[in-house]
Design a protein around this motif. Structure first.
Motif, PDB file in Angstrom:
ATOM      1  N   PHE A 240       8.224 -54.030  24.368  1.00  0.00           N
ATOM      2  CA  PHE A 240       9.104 -54.107  25.447  1.00  0.00           C
ATOM      3  C   PHE A 240       8.466 -53.027  26.382  1.00  0.00           C
ATOM      4  O   PHE A 240       8.108 -52.016  26.178  1.00  0.00           O
ATOM      5  N   VAL A 241       8.543 -53.651  27.702  1.00  0.00           N
ATOM      6  CA  VAL A 241       8.038 -52.948  28.660  1.00  0.00           C
ATOM      7  C   VAL A 241       9.349 -52.214  29.501  1.00  0.00           C
ATOM      8  O   VAL A 241      10.118 -52.931  30.047  1.00  0.00           O
ATOM      9  N   ASN A 242       9.432 -50.874  29.547  1.00  0.00           N
ATOM     10  CA  ASN A 242      10.381 -50.110  30.031  1.00  0.00           C
ATOM     11  C   ASN A 242      10.274 -49.639  31.322  1.00  0.00           C
ATOM     12  O   ASN A 242      11.408 -49.330  31.951  1.00  0.00           O
ATOM     13  N   PHE A 243       9.080 -49.500  31.987  1.00  0.00           N
ATOM     14  CA  PHE A 243       8.853 -48.895  33.269  1.00  0.00           C
ATOM     15  C   PHE A 243       8.492 -50.058  34.260  1.00  0.00           C
ATOM     16  O   PHE A 243       7.683 -49.747  34.991  1.00  0.00           O
ATOM     17  N   THR A 244       9.258 -50.909  34.272  1.00  0.00           N
ATOM     18  CA  THR A 244       8.998 -52.072  35.093  1.00  0.00           C
ATOM     19  C   THR A 244       9.175 -51.868  36.594  1.00  0.00           C
ATOM     20  O   THR A 244       8.685 -52.743  37.412  1.00  0.00           O
ATOM     21  N   SER A 245       9.727 -50.815  37.130  1.00  0.00           N
ATOM     22  CA  SER A 245       9.970 -50.245  38.473  1.00  0.00           C
ATOM     23  C   SER A 245       8.667 -49.597  38.916  1.00  0.00           C
ATOM     24  O   SER A 245       8.651 -49.557  40.048  1.00  0.00           O
ATOM     25  N   LEU A 246       7.507 -49.495  37.994  1.00  0.00           N
ATOM     26  CA  LEU A 246       6.116 -48.881  38.716  1.00  0.00           C
ATOM     27  C   LEU A 246       5.650 -49.602  39.779  1.00  0.00           C
ATOM     28  O   LEU A 246       5.544 -50.852  39.637  1.00  0.00           O
ATOM     29  N   SER A 247       5.457 -48.947  40.870  1.00  0.00           N
ATOM     30  CA  SER A 247       4.668 -49.739  41.950  1.00  0.00           C
ATOM     31  C   SER A 247       3.353 -49.419  42.074  1.00  0.00           C
ATOM     32  O   SER A 247       2.482 -49.945  42.832  1.00  0.00           O
ATOM     33  N   VAL A 248       2.895 -47.916  41.665  1.00  0.00           N
ATOM     34  CA  VAL A 248       1.428 -47.554  41.782  1.00  0.00           C
ATOM     35  C   VAL A 248       1.050 -47.140  40.259  1.00  0.00           C
ATOM     36  O   VAL A 248       1.691 -46.333  39.596  1.00  0.00           O
ATOM     37  N   LEU A 249      -0.052 -47.711  39.767  1.00  0.00           N
ATOM     38  CA  LEU A 249      -0.859 -47.357  38.514  1.00  0.00           C
ATOM     39  C   LEU A 249      -2.167 -46.968  38.680  1.00  0.00           C
ATOM     40  O   LEU A 249      -3.078 -47.866  39.225  1.00  0.00           O
ATOM     41  N   ASP A 250      -2.615 -46.036  38.259  1.00  0.00           N
ATOM     42  CA  ASP A 250      -3.849 -45.362  38.342  1.00  0.00           C
ATOM     43  C   ASP A 250      -4.364 -45.020  36.994  1.00  0.00           C
ATOM     44  O   ASP A 250      -4.058 -43.871  36.579  1.00  0.00           O
ATOM     45  N   LEU A 251      -5.066 -46.009  36.314  1.00  0.00           N
ATOM     46  CA  LEU A 251      -5.641 -45.525  35.206  1.00  0.00           C
ATOM     47  C   LEU A 251      -7.376 -45.315  35.110  1.00  0.00           C
ATOM     48  O   LEU A 251      -8.065 -45.745  34.235  1.00  0.00           O
ATOM     49  N   SER A 252      -7.872 -45.252  36.412  1.00  0.00           N
ATOM     50  CA  SER A 252      -9.304 -45.375  36.678  1.00  0.00           C
ATOM     51  C   SER A 252     -10.041 -43.987  35.899  1.00  0.00           C
ATOM     52  O   SER A 252      -9.449 -43.082  35.695  1.00  0.00           O
TER      53      SER A 252
END
Length: 949
Positions: A240-252
């Protein structure tokens, strides 16, 4: 001025966060009575928090005075501190890059007090970014449950924007010695109010997949930055994905080695996704269509992402930046459409930056690219594009930078391609097919743009320098390499750009005339006029030039004696292949940063400079094919960085100085001089090439040379060496396992050692003009890659080994003028080497291609056949003849009875056959009768003519 915030021990790091807990839970403020006026003044800052801050400051040194404001009564007014307007608790602590911590004084009172007040609930903003941490994140951070903004990014390492293909795949640029680290992320679970989390550069190696479970407990998270955190696992799914409000994701910049995860496509609020510099693999999944709000997408530097660029990218109508560079898009496939850039990209009307470089796209640019009316940056360099450039590219009126270099473009570029590019500042187009792309614009056309960067290579822009280039007066970097320009360069164009120019490359053209000596280029660091027809004195107007290439021109003058003062920052100086004369000036040896010095193929004379002590960075000295004389200076031994020394074809004499053993030489070419003495036994083990041919060396080949594991090319021909070839040659492991050459022409004696046949990957062996005796090694055929074998002019005897015929790469063979005997072997490559001069001067050799036949060859032109072979041959012929007759008989029987049996069994066919035979008989009879009647009607005179007439 920036200063870093360093915490140098675990106890000090813990102290800081105990301090933060104090801010979050201490009692409300105090009333202080003024002793001077007896006026009650309410101070906003809470006393205990102020004291804790001051105690913390005592352990710091503050060279910038950044904390000079930390003296007043109201700590809420201090720099980097903010308080709640009602409770007066410190709610914001911003110490990013604030000060340098050298020592920390342990305040036991503060420590005891902080130990009793953990679990703060007031601090909502904490920024310690670009501080330099060591140690681990303390557990007390998890007690700051009201935090909304947490920034702990570490100031070390980054992925540069212009990645090459190797660095982009190994993005770990971080220094673990000074990094904040965490063994797990369990402490995040209590920070459920976090909206902004930036832990760039924090070391999370070993955390595994738990990091995602911890992030999944932050339902309010809007931005997550985990760039270059040594994360090693990227889970492909979440229950289950609980942080669906995320607008910026940087995993670089992490170490993922998986496909793009499925849970990612549940983050439908994403506007920015940065996955660059990982090891992601596979194709782009269709589920990407769920991210319809994406504005910035960066998948660059994942070299295992492959396949076709999906056409559904056209649905991302909000996309502004798309970076797919450094991947493996559009690899080889039988599908002719795979490898093309999809037309659907033309629907991305909001796109401002499109980076597709370092991939495998082919074909032409789709004409729909002209619909990208907002596009400002377009990079398609380093692909396999092999089509035309569409005119629709000229519709991109907002385009600032256009990079099309390193492809295989064809066709023409006209004014229509360029006429609307009013904002263009950078333009690059280079091809690997020589001048298959032509600039077909009117000579006097004036473009609407003012370029700052221009790179055109191997395209044809015309023999005259066109007006559209002459009007470019704002250029700082210019490359016009191999573009077909001839004649003189307009001097006024040079004068327009001379003051701001930093890079100029006009190489591989037919530009002629003298270079204007009065112009000054104060900012040029790179200058290349090589492979042209410039004449006159060499240009010296580059005070700050680092790389100067003037090779292969017609410059004719001495090298100025003060060149070291005129261009003191030189790193590379290439004046080779000109008509320079005079001596090598001593001032060259004063250019301390010089790395490459190339003066070969000129008319320089005199001696080599005697003082090389200051050139500690010099790696290459190449002065071959001049008229230099004298000895090699001992001071060259001070060149500790010297790797390549080429002094061949001069008039140098004397011995090779032993001081050269101090250098880092891997290539030595001293051939074609008058050097004498013994061969140097000190040659270093890392030498790859050693050429001492055509000198006056004497003595023997040192056995120490058998311990040169890296040697690939050895040339000692045309000297006065004596003795035998060392039998330890098989120790030269590089000669065994690499493509190599060996030349030994001297006065060598003795036999060719059998160990030579163990150097299985030798390419050339030249032992000509010696006094070698004995036989050619029987296993010479083991040299499977041998292309040239020259054993001429020796005293070799015995037969030519039959194994020689197994050499399939042999192209040049010379065994002339020896004492070889017997029949010349044949077969394989030897059949093509039919020049009799190969074996000339060996009177006892016989057989093809010599005219001398071997015994037993008098009757037959072919090879001699023994009697046993004749008997076997006769037996074989009888056997074949028997089968020939049997096959004829069987064929007759099968054919005859196939027809007859059919006629006997099938009555209707039998009637038809005989009727057919009767018809044929009647036709033949009629034809004969008609011919007879025609003969009866001929005149009598004709009938009586003499048939012999």
């Amino acid at each position: 001025m920036d200063f870093s915030f360093e915490i140098n021990s675990m106890s000090n790091l813990t102290m800081l966060f105990l301090l933060l807990s104090l801010f979050a839970s201490s009692p409300l403020g105090i009333i202080k009575l003024s002793s001077c006026s007896e006026v009650h003044t309410k101070v906003k800052c809470i006393h205990t928090e102020r004291e804790a801050l001051l105690s913390f400051k005592k352990g710091l040194t503050d060279p910038s005075g950044r904390l000079s404001s930390w003296v007043s009564e109201d700590c809420c007014q201090w720099r980097g501190i903010e308080c709640n307007n009602k409770s007066f608790h410190v709610t914001k602590l911003d110490l990013r890059n604030a000060f340098k911590l050298f020592t920390y004084v342990d305040d036991s009172k503060t420590t005891r007090y902080c130990n009793s007040c953990l679990g703060g609930k007031n601090l909502i903003y904490l920024d310690l970014s670009y501080a330099s941490f060591s140690g681990r994140i303390p557990p007390h951070l998890g007690n700051l449950s009201s935090l909304i903004h947490l920034d702990l990014k570490v100031d070390n390492g980054y992925i540069p924007p212009n990645l090459d293909r190797s660095s982009v795949f190994s993005p770990n640029f971080l220094d673990d010695f000074s990094r904040l680290s965490s063994r797990n992320m369990d402490w995040l679970s209590s920070l459920s109010s976090l909206k902004y989390l930036d832990m760039t550069g924090v070391n999370f190696s070993g955390v595994g997949a738990d990091w995602l479970q911890a992030v999944n407990k932050l339902p309010s998270l809007l931005e997550l930055h985990l760039y270059s955190c040594d994360l090693e696992s990227l889970p492909l799914s979440l229950p289950f994905v609980n942080f669906t409000s995320l607008s910026v994701l940087d995993l670089s910049g992490n170490q993922f080695n998986s496909s793009i995860p499925q849970w990612l496509f549940n983050l439908t609020s994403l506007t920015k996704l940065d996955l660059r510099g990982n090891a992601l693999q596979g194709t782009i999944p269709y589920d990407f269509v769920n991210l319809r709000n994406i504005e910035d997408l960066d998948l660059s530097g994942n070299h295992k992402i492959c396949g076709q660029l999906p056409s559904f990218f056209g649905i991302f109508c909000k996309l502004k930046t798309l970076d797919l560079s450094g991947n493996n898009f559009s690899g080889s496939s039988i599908d002719s459409f795979l490898g093309k850039i999809p037309d659907s990209l033309g629907r991305l009307g909001s796109l401002t930056s499109l980076f597709l470089y370092y991939n495998f796209f082919s074909g032409s640019i789709p004409s729909s690219i002209g619909n990208l009316s907002s596009l400002q940056q377009f990079s398609l360099n380093e692909n396999e594009m092999n089509g035309t450039i569409p005119e629709s590219l000229g519709q991109l009126s907002k385009l600032v930078n256009l990079q099309l270099d390193m492809n295989s473009w064809e066709g023409v570029i006209t004014e229509a391609h360029l006429m609307n590019l009013t904002r263009l500042e950078g333009f690059a187009v280079t091809i690997d097919k020589n001048q298959s792309l032509i600039f077909n614009v009117t000579y006097d056309w004036v473009p609407p743009f003012k370029l700052k960067y221009l790179e055109i290579e191997s395209c044809l822009i015309g023999s005259k320098f066109p007006i559209w280039l002459q009007v470019q007066s704002e250029l700082t970097e210019v490359t016009l390499r191999n573009v077909g320009i001839s004649g003189a360069i307009p001097e006024d164009w040079f004068s327009k750009i001379s003051s701001q120019l930093t890079h100029l490359d006009l190489s591989k053209n037919q530009i002629s005339g003298k270079f204007p000596q009065h112009l000054v280029f104060p900012n040029v660091t790179y200058f290349d006029l090589s492979y042209n027809r410039f004449e006159g004195p060499i240009p010296l107007c580059f005070k700050n030039v680092a790389q100067l290439y003037l090779e292969s021109n017609l410059f004719s003058s001495p090298i100025p004696s003060n060149i070291g003062d005129l261009m003191p920052k030189l790193q590379i100086l290439d004046l080779s292949k000109n008509h320079l004369f005079g001596t090598i000036p001593l001032s060259i040896t004063k250019i301390e940063g010089l790395e490459i010095l190339s003066l070969g193929k000129n008319q320089l004379s005199g001696e080599l400079p005697h003082h090389w002590n200051d050139l500690q960075f010099l790696m290459v000295v190449e002065v071959a094919y001049n008229n230099l004389s004298g000895k090699i200076p001992n001071s060259m031994g001070f060149l500790i960085s010297l790797e390549v020394l080429v002094l061949s074809n001069n008039n140098l004499y004397g011995e090779i100085p032993s001081s050269l053993r101090n250098c880092s030489l891997w290539s030595i070419d001293l051939g074609g001089n008058y050097l004498s003495g013994n061969l140097p036994s000190w040659i270093g083990s890392h030498v790859l090439m050693l050429c001492l041919r055509s000198n006056l060396f004497s003595g023997i080949i040192p056995r120490q040379w058998c311990n040169l594991p890296s040697l690939h090319i050895l040339d000692l021909a045309q000297n006065n060496l004596c003795g035998g070839i060392p039998d330890c040659l098989d120790n030269l492991t590089a000669l065994i396992y690499g493509y190599n050459n060996s030349y030994f022409g001297n006065h060598l004696t003795g036999e060719i050692p059998n160990e030579l046949s163990r150097l299985i990957e030798l390419g050339t062996v030249n032992l000509s003009i010696n006094h070698l005796t004995g036989n050619i090694p029987q296993n010479i055929g083991n040299l499977r890659l041998l292309e040239t074998l020259d054993l001429s002019k020796n005293n070799l005897s015995g037969p030519i080994p039959k194994s020689l015929s197994s050499l399939t790469f042999l192209a040049h063979l010379n065994l002339s003028f020896n004492n070889l005997v017997g029949k010349i072997p044949s077969g394989n490559q030897l059949q093509t080497l039919n020049d009799a001069s190969i074996y000339k001067g060996n009177p006892s050799l016989c057989g093809s291609p010599l005219p001398i036949k071997c015994p037993g060859d008098e009757t037959f032109d072919g090879p001699t056949i023994s009697s046993g072979s004749v008997d076997n041959k006769q037996d074989g012929d009888d056997y074949e003849r028997l089968w020939f007759y049997v096959s004829i008989g069987l064929g007759f029987v099968v054919g005859f009875w196939s027809v007859c049996c059919t006629l006997l069994v099938k009555k209707s066919w039998r009637h038809w056959y005989f009727q057919f035979c009767d018809d044929i008989k009647d036709r033949i009879s009629l034809i004969i009768a008609l011919k007879v009647l025609q003969l009866d009607d001929l005149p009598e005179g004709i009938m009586n003519m003499d048939i012999h007439q």
